[in-house]
Design a protein around this motif. Structure first.
Motif, PDB file in Angstrom:
ATOM      1  N   THR A 183       0.821  -1.204   0.000  1.00  9.43           N
ATOM      2  CA  THR A 183       0.000   0.000   0.000  1.00  9.43           C
ATOM      3  C   THR A 183       0.859   1.261   0.000  1.00  9.43           C
ATOM      4  OG1 THR A 183      -0.146  -0.091   2.403  1.00  9.43           O
ATOM      5  CG2 THR A 183      -1.930  -1.111   1.170  1.00  9.43           C
ATOM      6  N   GLN A 184       2.134   1.094  -0.320  1.00 15.29           N
ATOM      7  CA  GLN A 184       3.007   2.272  -0.387  1.00 15.29           C
ATOM      8  C   GLN A 184       2.507   3.253  -1.452  1.00 15.29           C
ATOM      9  OE1 GLN A 184       6.771   0.437  -1.262  1.00 15.29           O
ATOM     10  NE2 GLN A 184       7.505   0.631   0.845  1.00 15.29           N
ATOM     11  N   SER A 185       2.966   4.478  -1.316  1.00 18.91           N
ATOM     12  CA  SER A 185       2.590   5.509  -2.281  1.00 18.91           C
ATOM     13  C   SER A 185       3.225   5.207  -3.642  1.00 18.91           C
ATOM     14  CB  SER A 185       3.074   6.865  -1.793  1.00 18.91           C
ATOM     15  OG  SER A 185       4.484   6.911  -1.860  1.00 18.91           O
ATOM     16  N   ARG A 186       2.651   5.816  -4.652  1.00 18.63           N
ATOM     17  CA  ARG A 186       3.143   5.650  -6.021  1.00 18.63           C
ATOM     18  C   ARG A 186       4.643   5.929  -6.115  1.00 18.63           C
ATOM     19  NH1 ARG A 186       0.975   6.280 -11.282  1.00 18.63           N
ATOM     20  NH2 ARG A 186       2.360   7.383 -12.706  1.00 18.63           N
ATOM     21  N   ASP A 187       5.080   7.023  -5.516  1.00 22.74           N
ATOM     22  CA  ASP A 187       6.492   7.395  -5.611  1.00 22.74           C
ATOM     23  C   ASP A 187       7.388   6.363  -4.945  1.00 22.74           C
ATOM     24  OD1 ASP A 187       5.809   9.594  -6.990  1.00 22.74           O
ATOM     25  OD2 ASP A 187       6.068  11.033  -5.339  1.00 22.74           O
ATOM     26  N   ARG A 188       6.956   5.917  -3.783  1.00 19.29           N
ATOM     27  CA  ARG A 188       7.788   4.949  -3.066  1.00 19.29           C
ATOM     28  C   ARG A 188       7.904   3.637  -3.830  1.00 19.29           C
ATOM     29  NH1 ARG A 188       6.958   4.113   3.238  1.00 19.29           N
ATOM     30  NH2 ARG A 188       8.831   2.872   2.938  1.00 19.29           N
ATOM     31  N   VAL A 189       6.782   3.153  -4.365  1.00 21.04           N
ATOM     32  CA  VAL A 189       6.837   1.889  -5.115  1.00 21.04           C
ATOM     33  C   VAL A 189       7.704   2.060  -6.357  1.00 21.04           C
ATOM     34  CG1 VAL A 189       5.507   0.129  -6.323  1.00 21.04           C
ATOM     35  CG2 VAL A 189       4.575   1.189  -4.271  1.00 21.04           C
ATOM     36  N   THR A 190       7.562   3.189  -7.030  1.00 22.63           N
ATOM     37  CA  THR A 190       8.360   3.429  -8.233  1.00 22.63           C
ATOM     38  C   THR A 190       9.850   3.392  -7.893  1.00 22.63           C
ATOM     39  OG1 THR A 190       6.590   4.827  -9.089  1.00 22.63           O
ATOM     40  CG2 THR A 190       8.733   5.021 -10.150  1.00 22.63           C
ATOM     41  N   GLU A 191      10.236   4.149  -6.873  1.00 22.54           N
ATOM     42  CA  GLU A 191      11.640   4.175  -6.447  1.00 22.54           C
ATOM     43  C   GLU A 191      12.128   2.783  -6.075  1.00 22.54           C
ATOM     44  OE1 GLU A 191      14.165   6.295  -6.535  1.00 22.54           O
ATOM     45  OE2 GLU A 191      12.705   7.377  -7.760  1.00 22.54           O
ATOM     46  N   ARG A 192      11.263   2.080  -5.383  1.00 21.22           N
ATOM     47  CA  ARG A 192      11.589   0.747  -4.903  1.00 21.22           C
ATOM     48  C   ARG A 192      11.860  -0.200  -6.073  1.00 21.22           C
ATOM     49  NH1 ARG A 192       6.750  -2.416  -1.742  1.00 21.22           N
ATOM     50  NH2 ARG A 192       7.856  -4.300  -1.088  1.00 21.22           N
ATOM     51  N   LEU A 193      10.998  -0.174  -7.070  1.00 18.43           N
ATOM     52  CA  LEU A 193      11.165  -1.054  -8.225  1.00 18.43           C
ATOM     53  C   LEU A 193      12.396  -0.659  -9.036  1.00 18.43           C
ATOM     54  CD1 LEU A 193       7.441  -1.500  -9.342  1.00 18.43           C
ATOM     55  CD2 LEU A 193       8.960  -3.249  -8.392  1.00 18.43           C
ATOM     56  N   LEU A 194      12.589   0.648  -9.202  1.00 20.04           N
ATOM     57  CA  LEU A 194      13.756   1.100  -9.966  1.00 20.04           C
ATOM     58  C   LEU A 194      15.037   0.621  -9.286  1.00 20.04           C
ATOM     59  CD1 LEU A 194      12.741   4.753 -10.951  1.00 20.04           C
ATOM     60  CD2 LEU A 194      12.698   2.672 -12.351  1.00 20.04           C
ATOM     61  N   ARG A 195      15.040   0.725  -7.967  1.00 18.83           N
ATOM     62  CA  ARG A 195      16.219   0.310  -7.224  1.00 18.83           C
ATOM     63  C   ARG A 195      16.488  -1.195  -7.402  1.00 18.83           C
ATOM     64  NH1 ARG A 195      17.199   2.156  -1.003  1.00 18.83           N
ATOM     65  NH2 ARG A 195      19.343   1.391  -0.807  1.00 18.83           N
ATOM     66  N   ALA A 196      15.428  -1.974  -7.323  1.00 22.63           N
ATOM     67  CA  ALA A 196      15.577  -3.427  -7.482  1.00 22.63           C
ATOM     68  C   ALA A 196      16.077  -3.765  -8.888  1.00 22.63           C
ATOM     69  CB  ALA A 196      14.248  -4.119  -7.207  1.00 22.63           C
ATOM     70  N   ILE A 197      15.506  -3.109  -9.876  1.00 23.05           N
ATOM     71  CA  ILE A 197      15.899  -3.363 -11.262  1.00 23.05           C
ATOM     72  C   ILE A 197      17.374  -3.018 -11.464  1.00 23.05           C
ATOM     73  CG2 ILE A 197      15.619  -2.462 -13.611  1.00 23.05           C
ATOM     74  CD1 ILE A 197      12.559  -2.265 -12.931  1.00 23.05           C
ATOM     75  N   ARG A 198      17.787  -1.925 -10.856  1.00 27.73           N
ATOM     76  CA  ARG A 198      19.158  -1.440 -11.091  1.00 27.73           C
ATOM     77  C   ARG A 198      20.211  -2.168 -10.274  1.00 27.73           C
ATOM     78  NH1 ARG A 198      16.861   4.692 -11.467  1.00 27.73           N
ATOM     79  NH2 ARG A 198      16.175   4.516 -13.651  1.00 27.73           N
ATOM     80  N   THR A 199      19.805  -3.119  -9.434  1.00 29.02           N
ATOM     81  CA  THR A 199      20.820  -3.938  -8.767  1.00 29.02           C
ATOM     82  C   THR A 199      21.569  -4.781  -9.782  1.00 29.02           C
ATOM     83  OG1 THR A 199      19.253  -5.756  -8.452  1.00 29.02           O
ATOM     84  CG2 THR A 199      19.488  -4.185  -6.627  1.00 29.02           C
ATOM     85  N   GLY A 200      20.942  -5.010 -10.955  1.00 24.88           N
ATOM     86  CA  GLY A 200      21.576  -5.876 -11.953  1.00 24.88           C
ATOM     87  C   GLY A 200      21.497  -7.347 -11.566  1.00 24.88           C
ATOM     88  N   LEU A 201      20.761  -7.648 -10.510  1.00 25.43           N
ATOM     89  CA  LEU A 201      20.707  -9.034 -10.024  1.00 25.43           C
ATOM     90  C   LEU A 201      19.400  -9.725 -10.401  1.00 25.43           C
ATOM     91  CD1 LEU A 201      22.110  -8.265  -6.477  1.00 25.43           C
ATOM     92  CD2 LEU A 201      23.301  -9.505  -8.291  1.00 25.43           C
ATOM     93  N   VAL A 202      18.414  -8.940 -10.821  1.00 20.74           N
ATOM     94  CA  VAL A 202      17.093  -9.495 -11.121  1.00 20.74           C
ATOM     95  C   VAL A 202      16.974  -9.759 -12.621  1.00 20.74           C
ATOM     96  CG1 VAL A 202      14.618  -9.009 -11.078  1.00 20.74           C
ATOM     97  CG2 VAL A 202      16.054  -8.307  -9.161  1.00 20.74           C
ATOM     98  N   ASP A 203      16.558 -10.965 -12.978  1.00 23.83           N
ATOM     99  CA  ASP A 203      16.334 -11.291 -14.384  1.00 23.83           C
ATOM    100  C   ASP A 203      14.904 -11.021 -14.810  1.00 23.83           C
ATOM    101  OD1 ASP A 203      18.969 -12.447 -14.819  1.00 23.83           O
ATOM    102  OD2 ASP A 203      18.279 -14.073 -13.514  1.00 23.83           O
ATOM    103  N   ILE A 204      13.989 -11.292 -13.888  1.00 26.52           N
ATOM    104  CA  ILE A 204      12.565 -11.175 -14.216  1.00 26.52           C
ATOM    105  C   ILE A 204      11.858 -10.462 -13.067  1.00 26.52           C
ATOM    106  CG2 ILE A 204      10.418 -12.462 -14.626  1.00 26.52           C
ATOM    107  CD1 ILE A 204      12.239 -14.812 -15.579  1.00 26.52           C
ATOM    108  N   LEU A 205      11.050  -9.487 -13.416  1.00 28.91           N
ATOM    109  CA  LEU A 205      10.227  -8.829 -12.399  1.00 28.91           C
ATOM    110  C   LEU A 205       8.928  -9.641 -12.283  1.00 28.91           C
ATOM    111  CD1 LEU A 205      10.262  -6.349 -10.572  1.00 28.91           C
ATOM    112  CD2 LEU A 205       9.142  -5.071 -12.401  1.00 28.91           C
ATOM    113  N   GLY A 206       8.768 -10.340 -11.138  1.00 25.55           N
ATOM    114  CA  GLY A 206       7.630 -11.260 -10.969  1.00 25.55           C
ATOM    115  C   GLY A 206       6.338 -10.518 -10.662  1.00 25.55           C
ATOM    116  N   HIS A 207       5.224 -11.023 -11.157  1.00 22.94           N
ATOM    117  CA  HIS A 207       3.898 -10.388 -10.993  1.00 22.94           C
ATOM    118  C   HIS A 207       4.021  -8.913 -10.589  1.00 22.94           C
ATOM    119  CE1 HIS A 207       4.393 -11.327  -6.697  1.00 22.94           C
ATOM    120  NE2 HIS A 207       4.438 -12.602  -6.984  1.00 22.94           N
ATOM    121  N   PRO A 208       4.411  -8.057 -11.550  1.00 29.52           N
ATOM    122  CA  PRO A 208       4.862  -6.689 -11.224  1.00 29.52           C
ATOM    123  C   PRO A 208       3.901  -5.836 -10.399  1.00 29.52           C
ATOM    124  CG  PRO A 208       5.438  -7.207 -13.481  1.00 29.52           C
ATOM    125  CD  PRO A 208       4.589  -8.343 -12.999  1.00 29.52           C
TER     126      PRO A 208
END
Length: 580
Positions: free
Chosen positions: A450-475
């Motif tokens: 239930t995080q805010s739009r901005d927080r979820v966006t930042e959160r996903l961007l951060r996860a993506i940019r770790t370079g460790l994730v191949d697939i974003l599951g049930h986004p």
DNA sequence: ATTTGCCGAAATTAGCTTTGCATAAAGCT
């Protein structure tokens, strides 16, 4: 396919658990009921049969007491214990229908404020912040959450999620066959694989509609069956679901099927083209210029007469299927047989029901060339998620299994993977070294939805940019009809995924269908790659793949946009390149 | 309420996130 009876009984025990939890009973007692509910949901055998053979206690978690209760439900359709709980805790189950309102909040609303219905709650919310400020422990945040949940509840249509509609359809199919119809086919939104279904539409072959209505009236699950017009039977099921049955003969089946499948916009476009060729499609079949009905047994004939290639039901949406290049686009569409592997699945190492070997065998039986095992990471405590140590141990088991498969000449290969939690701040739930040792990493949101739009966006961007994730599951983490999708900046996240070479999952579970067709369309604009995965938690879940593929097709996804259409060697190449 | 282990009684799934309060509880999955 889950069994409807089992699901109904499971639902009863879920409700018992909810009410016990509301009342603050022993967590272990609550857990006992939840565990049985989950066992029943996953059980492939009808419990009527198990009961008849005295094998109910073979079900994991079923002991003497619950066995008695199952028998009572099967015999009477009700459970006295649940009825008593409901009477003692009026309104709790009703309020729990609202997303974000759990047993505790529902209990407090009913006991402290006397709220028992959705209308009561709406009235109380309308009283405004001053009112709530005086109620202990109903903080502005909580009240806001309830308000948003209620809005979502109001938006929620009474439509059934696709998966449930499919189960109802399968049950009804049996009833119709028993009534003597020689062919039953789905139509309407069910056949078009829409994510929710309002009324069921289907087409059957039978000589006489009145006769069929009479025959159906006797069936236990049918509340009402009556003819609603020539060749048209309207059925209301005991579950409240309404069904339109089109009764035709084989010679006219194709035209009726096209008509009953829709959607309205598609039929309109189709009519325009048929009209140009001198035909009209009506409720009663195809009519020529001279007004004489023409029997059409096959759907393909209609499309041929309209000067179109055959349009599969899932893309009959009225917009893209009439484009001039549709034949080429149809040829490029991803199809079920293009899928070579599944990149998300669970085993009994975490919250799956079956041992790893059994899941692999089930995948092999379905012709998959590879299967990624992606159990939960440790952050999913309730799912017995894997920590670094257990993950390493599982990797060794998988390596040994692959050797054995190789020795025995079995084609399927097992990829070592993980479904790693993306935590509230975007950090991954396992250290980089542990993830780098794996073949494939699925990163998913499971908490703080239930995080805010901005927080979820930042959160996903951060996860993506770790370079460790191949697939974003049930986004978006939505559950159709139950939990709203998380809010995030689609453009920013999809762009980042494309830049980082992260594939977006199309989760095939019909309770998720995540991404949905609309988000997939959006993601395609930025050049996204997709992985269509079942997220299987038990063997028969692999059969859900079609729902994911159909969702992709609705968004016109080409097979070359889906990474798990690639042969294993190419997939491995894709995974390696992404990690550089 | 069930299972395990042992014959009656103990153990059972656990961590993350948020909030309210200032270190801990509640809710969630």
């Amino acid at each position: 396919m889950p069994v409807l009876t089992n699901l109904r009984v499971a639902r009863v025990f879920e409700q018992v658990a909810d009410l016990l939890e509301a009342r603050g009973e022993s967590p272990f007692k609550i857990q006992a009921y939840r565990r049985v509910a989950r066992s029943l949901e996953r059980l492939e055998e009808d419990i009527h049969l198990l009961d008849a053979e005295g094998r109910l206690t073979d079900i994991p978690g079923v002991g003497k007491e619950i066995e008695k209760k199952i028998r009572e439900i099967l015999r009477t359709g009700k459970l006295g214990y649940l009825e008593r709980l409901k009477a003692e805790l009026p309104g709790v189950l009703t309020l729990m229908e609202i997303p974000g309102v759990g047993p505790k909040t529902a209990y407090r609303l009913t006991t402290e404020l006397g709220i028992r219905t959705i209308e009561d709650l709406e009235a109380a919310l309308a009283k405004g912040d001053e009112f709530w400020a005086r109620v202990p422990r109903f903080t502005p945040h909580l009240v806001d959450n309830i308000r948003r949940g209620l809005e979502a509840y109001r938006r929620r249509s009474p439509r059934l999620p696709l998966g449930q509609a499919t189960i109802f359809f399968e049950e009804l199919r049996h009833t119709l066959v028993r009534a003597g119809v020689s062919r039953v086919e789905p139509a309407g939104s069910l056949r078009r694989y829409e994510e929710t279904v309002g009324d069921l539409d289907l087409v059957v072959v039978f000589p006489n509609a009145e006769d069929l209505a009479r025959r159906l009236t006797g069936s236990p699950e049918v509340e009402l069956a009556e003819t609603a017009g020539p060749g048209w039977v309207r059925v209301r099921l005991a579950s409240g679901l309404s069904v339109d049955v089109y009764v035709v003969d084989e010679a006219g089946f194709g035209a009726a099927w096209v008509w009953a499948t829709g959607n309205r916009d598609h039929l309109e476009g189709l009519q325009a083209r048929l009209g140009a060729a001198g035909y009209t499609l009506t409720e009663h079949g195809l009519v020529g210029l001279d007004g004489i009905p023409l029997p059409v047994a096959e759907e393909g004939v209609i499309y041929e007469l309209a000067g179109l290639p055959y349009i599969p039901p899932e893309v009959r949406g009225g917009r893209d299927e009439f484009a001039p290049d549709v034949a080429r686009r149809l040829a490029e569409l991803v199809g079920l047989t293009d899928i070579r592997g599944d990149l998300q699945s669970h085993t009994d190492w975490s919250d799956g029901s079956a041992p790893l070997e059994v899941m692999v065998q089930a995948a092999a039986e379905r012709g998959l060339e590879y299967l990624a095992i992606s159990d939960h990471s440790a952050g999913r405590g309730n799912a017995r998620g894997l920590d670094v140590g257990r993950l390493a141990a599982q990797r060794e088991v998988i390596a040994a299994l692959n050797e054995e498969l190789d020795r025995r000449g079995i084609r399927v290969r097992v990829l070592a993977g993980i479904e790693v939690d993306i935590r509230a701040d975007g950090h991954l739930d396992l250290p980089a070294e542990a993830l780098k040792a794996l073949d494939v990493v699925v990163g998913s949101l499971h908490t703080a939805l239930t995080q805010s739009r901005d927080r979820v966006t930042e959160r996903l961007l951060r996860a993506i940019r770790t370079g460790l994730v191949d697939i974003l599951g049930h986004p978006t983490a939505r559950l159709i009809g139950t939990r709203e999708p998380v809010d995030f900046d689609r453009e920013a996240v999809f762009r980042a995924a494309v830049e980082a070479g992260v594939a977006l999952e199309i989760n095939a579970n019909p309770e998720r269908l995540d991404l949905n067709a609309e988000d997939i369309r959006r993601a395609r604009e930025f050049g996204a790659q997709f992985a269509i995965n079942t997220d299987a938690h038990y063997p028969s879940n692999f059969d859900l793949m079609k729902f994911g593929v159909m969702t992709a097709r609705k968004a016109w996804v080409r097979r070359d946009e889906v990474i798990n259409t690639r042969p294993l060697a190419e997939l491995r190449e894709w995974l390696r390149r992404r990690r550089r």
